[in-house]
Design an enzyme around this catalytic site. Structure first.
Site, mmCIF file in Angstrom:
data_model
loop_
_atom_site.group_PDB
_atom_site.id
_atom_site.type_symbol
_atom_site.label_atom_id
_atom_site.label_comp_id
_atom_site.label_asym_id
_atom_site.label_seq_id
_atom_site.Cartn_x
_atom_site.Cartn_y
_atom_site.Cartn_z
ATOM 1 N N TYR A 1 0.925 -1.217 -0.023
ATOM 2 C CA TYR A 1 0.100 -0.172 0.084
ATOM 3 C C TYR A 1 0.649 1.410 0.868
ATOM 4 C CZ TYR A 1 -3.844 -3.108 1.450
ATOM 5 O OH TYR A 1 -5.146 -4.592 1.378
ATOM 6 N N GLU B 1 6.307 -6.584 -8.922
ATOM 7 C CA GLU B 1 6.655 -7.383 -7.809
ATOM 8 C C GLU B 1 7.804 -8.106 -7.716
ATOM 9 O OE1 GLU B 1 4.402 -7.391 -5.330
ATOM 10 O OE2 GLU B 1 2.233 -6.987 -6.070
HETATM 11 P P1 ADP Z 1 1.303 -1.040 -3.502
HETATM 12 O O1 ADP Z 1 1.955 -1.592 -5.336
HETATM 13 O O2 ADP Z 1 2.795 -0.173 -2.840
HETATM 14 O O3 ADP Z 1 0.800 -2.142 -2.478
HETATM 15 P P2 ADP Z 1 -0.068 0.484 -4.815
HETATM 16 O O4 ADP Z 1 0.693 1.254 -5.578
HETATM 17 O O5 ADP Z 1 -0.908 -0.897 -5.048
HETATM 18 O O6 ADP Z 1 0.543 -0.116 -3.296
HETATM 19 O O7 ADP Z 1 -1.813 1.948 -4.038
HETATM 20 C C1 ADP Z 1 -0.973 2.526 -3.162
HETATM 21 C C2 ADP Z 1 -2.564 3.047 -2.335
HETATM 22 O O8 ADP Z 1 -3.659 1.942 -2.407
HETATM 23 C C3 ADP Z 1 -2.476 4.591 -2.350
HETATM 24 O O9 ADP Z 1 -3.203 5.613 -3.240
HETATM 25 C C4 ADP Z 1 -4.084 4.308 -1.296
HETATM 26 O O10 ADP Z 1 -5.094 4.485 -2.743
HETATM 27 C C5 ADP Z 1 -4.861 2.908 -0.988
HETATM 28 N N1 ADP Z 1 -3.974 3.106 0.377
HETATM 29 C C6 ADP Z 1 -4.908 2.017 1.247
HETATM 30 N N2 ADP Z 1 -4.688 1.256 2.340
HETATM 31 C C7 ADP Z 1 -3.666 2.512 2.523
HETATM 32 C C8 ADP Z 1 -2.661 2.659 3.749
HETATM 33 N N3 ADP Z 1 -2.596 2.166 4.533
HETATM 34 N N4 ADP Z 1 -1.517 3.556 3.730
HETATM 35 C C9 ADP Z 1 -1.881 4.798 2.470
HETATM 36 N N5 ADP Z 1 -1.917 4.046 0.496
HETATM 37 C C10 ADP Z 1 -3.202 3.120 1.118
#
Ligand code: ADP
Ligand code: ZN
EC number: 2.7.1.21
Length: 191
Positions: free
Chosen positions: A18, A89
């Site tokens: 996230y 990933e």
């Molecule tokens: P990652 O690839 O690092 O898992 P993503 O790019 O898929 O992250 O998702 C980021 C998005 O997740 C943020 O822009 C927000 O909308 C959402 N989000 C949900 N929970 C959280 C959190 N705890 N902290 C930050 N963003 C979050």
């Protein structure tokens, strides 16, 4: 920062779940496409969270990708025209991914790799430490801790809503598993 095209290099984008790694990867790749650069995106087959063929962020933005089982498969898709390679990933690939990234960068390709730097035990994840050391540019992103609102640098694994144990198996039949973004203080690992 000015990064001339035709000069290969590796950009690593890491952080917990996230933290916006996929969003940032997609943002960079879409900008390269706007600049009319030849872009190709890979992800491991294991991650079919939302779509088999796309990289999709938690907020719903996406980009076309090729799902592959082995790092060597990347070579068959690279042509003389390829300018930018995205990898999402990256932690799920074997160590060979680092050699492939270096080879592409040496050829003049811009390689952008996104993935988890730490596993749920807060230990370095697979090929990512090596990739971080070898990358020219590193961005370490933070999510928001769901417990206290501080910057989250870790991924909390929950099994049936309880913190996972250190040696819990990766695949748990019949249990509900979930993940949360947490800070160092709120992150729990049951011994
Ligand atoms: P990652 O690839 O690092 O898992 P993503 O790019 O898929 O992250 O998702 C980021 C998005 O997740 C943020 O822009 C927000 O909308 C959402 N989000 C949900 N929970 C959280 C959190 N705890 N902290 C930050 N963003 C979050
Ligand atoms: Zn916290």
């Amino acid at each position: 920062m000015y990064r001339p095209s035709g000069h290969g290099y590796i950009e690593a984008v890491v952080g917990p779940m996230y933290s916006g790694k996929s969003e940032e990867l997609i943002r960079r790749l879409k900008r390269a496409k706007i600049a009319k650069q030849e872009v190709i995106v890979f992800k491991p087959c294991i991650d079919n969270r939302y779509s088999k063929e796309d990289v999709v962020s938690h907020s719903g933005i996406s980009i076309r990708a090729i799902a592959i089982n082995h790092t060597e498969e990347i070579h068959k898709y690279i042509t003389d025209e390829t300018q930018v390679v995205g990898i999402d990933e990256v932690q799920f690939f074997d160590e060979g991914i680092v050699a492939v990234a270096l080879e592409l960068a040496d050829k003049g390709i811009r390689v952008i790799a996104a993935g988890l730097d730490l596993d749920f035990k807060a230990e370095p994840f697979g090929p990512v430490p090596e990739l971080l050391a070898r990358a020219e540019f590193v961005d370490k992103l933070q999510a928001v801790c769901v417990k206290c609102g501080a910057p989250a640098t870790r991924t909390q694994r929950l099994i049936n809503k309880e913190p996972a144990r250190y040696d819990d198996p990766i695949i748990l039949v019949g249990a509900t598993e979930s993940y949360e973004a947490r800070c160092r203080k709120c992150h729990r690992i049951k011994k």
